[in-house]
Design a protein around this motif. Structure first.
Motif, PDB file in Angstrom:
ATOM      1  N   GLY A  59      -3.709 -15.583 -10.904  1.00  0.00           N
ATOM      2  CA  GLY A  59      -4.203 -16.350  -9.771  1.00  0.00           C
ATOM      3  C   GLY A  59      -4.799 -15.496  -8.676  1.00  0.00           C
ATOM      4  O   GLY A  59      -5.296 -14.400  -8.902  1.00  0.00           O
ATOM      5  N   LEU A  60      -4.736 -16.029  -7.474  1.00  0.00           N
ATOM      6  CA  LEU A  60      -5.227 -15.363  -6.277  1.00  0.00           C
ATOM      7  C   LEU A  60      -4.063 -15.220  -5.308  1.00  0.00           C
ATOM      8  O   LEU A  60      -3.158 -16.047  -5.287  1.00  0.00           O
ATOM      9  N   MET A  61      -4.112 -14.178  -4.496  1.00  0.00           N
ATOM     10  CA  MET A  61      -3.050 -13.937  -3.520  1.00  0.00           C
ATOM     11  C   MET A  61      -3.686 -13.543  -2.200  1.00  0.00           C
ATOM     12  O   MET A  61      -4.652 -12.763  -2.186  1.00  0.00           O
ATOM     13  N   ARG A  62      -3.165 -14.063  -1.106  1.00  0.00           N
ATOM     14  CA  ARG A  62      -3.642 -13.654   0.211  1.00  0.00           C
ATOM     15  C   ARG A  62      -3.329 -12.164   0.403  1.00  0.00           C
ATOM     16  O   ARG A  62      -2.278 -11.685   0.018  1.00  0.00           O
ATOM     17  N   VAL A  63      -4.259 -11.457   1.043  1.00  0.00           N
ATOM     18  CA  VAL A  63      -4.084 -10.023   1.267  1.00  0.00           C
ATOM     19  C   VAL A  63      -2.803  -9.753   2.055  1.00  0.00           C
ATOM     20  O   VAL A  63      -2.043  -8.841   1.712  1.00  0.00           O
ATOM     21  N   ASP A  64      -2.548 -10.532   3.087  1.00  0.00           N
ATOM     22  CA  ASP A  64      -1.331 -10.315   3.887  1.00  0.00           C
ATOM     23  C   ASP A  64      -0.071 -10.492   3.045  1.00  0.00           C
ATOM     24  O   ASP A  64       0.898  -9.741   3.202  1.00  0.00           O
ATOM     25  N   ASP A  65      -0.067 -11.483   2.155  1.00  0.00           N
ATOM     26  CA  ASP A  65       1.094 -11.697   1.290  1.00  0.00           C
ATOM     27  C   ASP A  65       1.277 -10.531   0.319  1.00  0.00           C
ATOM     28  O   ASP A  65       2.402 -10.083   0.083  1.00  0.00           O
ATOM     29  N   LEU A  66       0.168 -10.040  -0.228  1.00  0.00           N
ATOM     30  CA  LEU A  66       0.242  -8.896  -1.136  1.00  0.00           C
ATOM     31  C   LEU A  66       0.756  -7.660  -0.402  1.00  0.00           C
ATOM     32  O   LEU A  66       1.596  -6.919  -0.932  1.00  0.00           O
ATOM     33  N   ALA A  67       0.291  -7.445   0.809  1.00  0.00           N
ATOM     34  CA  ALA A  67       0.766  -6.295   1.591  1.00  0.00           C
ATOM     35  C   ALA A  67       2.271  -6.398   1.821  1.00  0.00           C
ATOM     36  O   ALA A  67       2.992  -5.395   1.695  1.00  0.00           O
ATOM     37  N   ASP A  68       2.764  -7.588   2.116  1.00  0.00           N
ATOM     38  CA  ASP A  68       4.206  -7.785   2.313  1.00  0.00           C
ATOM     39  C   ASP A  68       4.990  -7.465   1.043  1.00  0.00           C
ATOM     40  O   ASP A  68       6.051  -6.830   1.096  1.00  0.00           O
ATOM     41  N   VAL A  69       4.457  -7.882  -0.111  1.00  0.00           N
ATOM     42  CA  VAL A  69       5.112  -7.592  -1.389  1.00  0.00           C
ATOM     43  C   VAL A  69       5.120  -6.088  -1.646  1.00  0.00           C
ATOM     44  O   VAL A  69       6.129  -5.521  -2.077  1.00  0.00           O
ATOM     45  N   LEU A  70       4.004  -5.422  -1.381  1.00  0.00           N
ATOM     46  CA  LEU A  70       3.933  -3.968  -1.555  1.00  0.00           C
ATOM     47  C   LEU A  70       4.984  -3.260  -0.708  1.00  0.00           C
ATOM     48  O   LEU A  70       5.658  -2.342  -1.182  1.00  0.00           O
ATOM     49  N   VAL A  71       5.143  -3.692   0.531  1.00  0.00           N
ATOM     50  CA  VAL A  71       6.132  -3.082   1.424  1.00  0.00           C
ATOM     51  C   VAL A  71       7.542  -3.318   0.890  1.00  0.00           C
ATOM     52  O   VAL A  71       8.348  -2.388   0.799  1.00  0.00           O
ATOM     53  N   ARG A  72       7.845  -4.570   0.497  1.00  0.00           N
ATOM     54  CA  ARG A  72       9.186  -4.896  -0.024  1.00  0.00           C
ATOM     55  C   ARG A  72       9.531  -4.085  -1.267  1.00  0.00           C
ATOM     56  O   ARG A  72      10.672  -3.692  -1.456  1.00  0.00           O
ATOM     57  N   ALA A  82      -5.442  -1.865   2.730  1.00  0.00           N
ATOM     58  CA  ALA A  82      -6.726  -1.921   3.440  1.00  0.00           C
ATOM     59  C   ALA A  82      -7.675  -0.829   2.949  1.00  0.00           C
ATOM     60  O   ALA A  82      -8.870  -1.080   2.758  1.00  0.00           O
ATOM     61  N   ARG A  83      -7.141   0.368   2.720  1.00  0.00           N
ATOM     62  CA  ARG A  83      -7.983   1.460   2.206  1.00  0.00           C
ATOM     63  C   ARG A  83      -8.563   1.108   0.830  1.00  0.00           C
ATOM     64  O   ARG A  83      -9.735   1.381   0.564  1.00  0.00           O
ATOM     65  N   ALA A  84      -7.741   0.536  -0.043  1.00  0.00           N
ATOM     66  CA  ALA A  84      -8.218   0.164  -1.387  1.00  0.00           C
ATOM     67  C   ALA A  84      -9.300  -0.910  -1.312  1.00  0.00           C
ATOM     68  O   ALA A  84     -10.254  -0.899  -2.092  1.00  0.00           O
ATOM     69  N   ILE A  85      -9.172  -1.817  -0.365  1.00  0.00           N
ATOM     70  CA  ILE A  85     -10.178  -2.880  -0.203  1.00  0.00           C
ATOM     71  C   ILE A  85     -11.464  -2.303   0.377  1.00  0.00           C
ATOM     72  O   ILE A  85     -12.552  -2.537  -0.153  1.00  0.00           O
ATOM     73  N   VAL A  86     -11.360  -1.539   1.446  1.00  0.00           N
ATOM     74  CA  VAL A  86     -12.541  -0.977   2.115  1.00  0.00           C
ATOM     75  C   VAL A  86     -13.298  -0.019   1.194  1.00  0.00           C
ATOM     76  O   VAL A  86     -14.526   0.000   1.175  1.00  0.00           O
ATOM     77  N   SER A  87     -12.575   0.730   0.367  1.00  0.00           N
ATOM     78  CA  SER A  87     -13.227   1.667  -0.553  1.00  0.00           C
ATOM     79  C   SER A  87     -13.925   0.956  -1.708  1.00  0.00           C
ATOM     80  O   SER A  87     -14.703   1.565  -2.424  1.00  0.00           O
ATOM     81  N   GLY A  88     -13.629  -0.324  -1.890  1.00  0.00           N
ATOM     82  CA  GLY A  88     -14.240  -1.078  -2.980  1.00  0.00           C
ATOM     83  C   GLY A  88     -13.476  -0.985  -4.284  1.00  0.00           C
ATOM     84  O   GLY A  88     -13.902  -1.524  -5.297  1.00  0.00           O
ATOM     85  N   GLU A  89     -12.336  -0.310  -4.282  1.00  0.00           N
ATOM     86  CA  GLU A  89     -11.510  -0.214  -5.494  1.00  0.00           C
ATOM     87  C   GLU A  89     -10.918  -1.556  -5.884  1.00  0.00           C
ATOM     88  O   GLU A  89     -10.755  -1.857  -7.054  1.00  0.00           O
ATOM     89  N   LEU A  90     -10.555  -2.323  -4.889  1.00  0.00           N
ATOM     90  CA  LEU A  90      -9.856  -3.584  -5.091  1.00  0.00           C
ATOM     91  C   LEU A  90     -10.768  -4.732  -4.684  1.00  0.00           C
ATOM     92  O   LEU A  90     -11.336  -4.720  -3.583  1.00  0.00           O
ATOM     93  N   ILE A  91     -10.929  -5.700  -5.568  1.00  0.00           N
ATOM     94  CA  ILE A  91     -11.755  -6.864  -5.267  1.00  0.00           C
ATOM     95  C   ILE A  91     -11.016  -7.745  -4.268  1.00  0.00           C
ATOM     96  O   ILE A  91      -9.842  -8.064  -4.451  1.00  0.00           O
ATOM     97  N   SER A  92     -11.737  -8.146  -3.229  1.00  0.00           N
ATOM     98  CA  SER A  92     -11.208  -9.129  -2.281  1.00  0.00           C
ATOM     99  C   SER A  92     -12.388  -9.919  -1.732  1.00  0.00           C
ATOM    100  O   SER A  92     -13.536  -9.469  -1.791  1.00  0.00           O
ATOM    101  N   PHE A  93     -12.092 -11.098  -1.217  1.00  0.00           N
ATOM    102  CA  PHE A  93     -13.130 -11.907  -0.593  1.00  0.00           C
ATOM    103  C   PHE A  93     -12.502 -12.786   0.476  1.00  0.00           C
ATOM    104  O   PHE A  93     -11.303 -13.024   0.482  1.00  0.00           O
ATOM    105  N   GLU A  94     -13.348 -13.288   1.371  1.00  0.00           N
ATOM    106  CA  GLU A  94     -12.894 -14.153   2.456  1.00  0.00           C
ATOM    107  C   GLU A  94     -13.126 -15.605   2.078  1.00  0.00           C
ATOM    108  O   GLU A  94     -14.172 -15.965   1.541  1.00  0.00           O
ATOM    109  N   TRP A  95     -12.137 -16.414   2.336  1.00  0.00           N
ATOM    110  CA  TRP A  95     -12.266 -17.866   2.223  1.00  0.00           C
ATOM    111  C   TRP A  95     -11.306 -18.501   3.207  1.00  0.00           C
ATOM    112  O   TRP A  95     -10.127 -18.125   3.267  1.00  0.00           O
ATOM    113  N   ASN A  96     -11.808 -19.406   3.976  1.00  0.00           N
ATOM    114  CA  ASN A  96     -11.004 -20.197   4.904  1.00  0.00           C
ATOM    115  C   ASN A  96     -10.183 -19.305   5.855  1.00  0.00           C
ATOM    116  O   ASN A  96      -8.991 -19.523   6.042  1.00  0.00           O
TER     117      ASN A  96
END
Length: 173
Positions: A59-72, A82-96
């Motif tokens: 599925g899809l996961m909100r970036v903030d939720d994924l960051a929380d899981v990574l920390v836990r 954020a670095r992985a997203i900005v570098s283009g390594e990780l696919i992300s997109f904006e919606w709503n």
């Protein structure tokens, strides 16, 4: 038989996907049938279609939720994500007003970027944005016997990278 590949370049040509047929991916039966959407489909409809298409693959996961899981789990934090997203390594997109990550590109518990996703994304860097990359992964592809890259990536990441290379060549020349 000569196939002329068609690639999704914008949300206007996004496929609406609904559940239906079964495919085996990594030894697990996945249910998924593509149904072309109207060219006038809104981005909201396209998002719901993308969510349905990717659900069998994490599925899809909100970036903030994924960051929380990574920390836990002790596998990263908001800054590393954020670095992985900005570098283009990780696919992300904006919606709503939220940013979303297609989960298929991450390894189960560790949430490390899978090599197959990394290879394909590297081929399409600068060609598609995160939204279009997400649609590309969920769209049946003639280079993959009309299967979507997300359906094939676990069993043949090199074939998906080759399909991405072909898409880049078609778009960029």
């Amino acid at each position: 038989m000569d196939h002329q590949p068609e690639f999704v370049l914008s949300m206007q040509t996004a496929l609406a996907l609904e559940l239906g047929s079964s495919h085996r991916v990594g030894g697990v039966a996945r249910t998924w049938t593509p149904v072309p959407a109207s060219p006038t489909a809104t981005r909201d409809h396209a998002f719901v279609a993308l969510l349905s298409a990717l659900r069998p693959f994490g599925g899809l996961m909100r970036v903030d939720d994924l960051a929380d899981v990574l920390v836990r789990r002790g596998h990263g934090d908001h800054a590393s994500l954020a670095r992985a997203i900005v570098s283009g390594e990780l696919i992300s997109f904006e919606w709503n007003r939220d940013y979303w990550i297609p989960v298929f590109q991450l390894d189960g518990y560790s949430l490390v970027l899978k090599s197959g996703a990394r290879k394909a994304v590297a081929q399409l860097a600068g060609v598609f944005d995160g939204w279009d990359l997400s649609i590309w992964f969920a769209t049946p592809n003639p280079w993959l016997a009309e299967r979507a890259p997300v359906q094939v990536i676990e069993e043949d990441e090199d074939a998906v990278a080759d399909a991405a290379r072909a898409a880049r060549f078609i778009v960029k020349g």
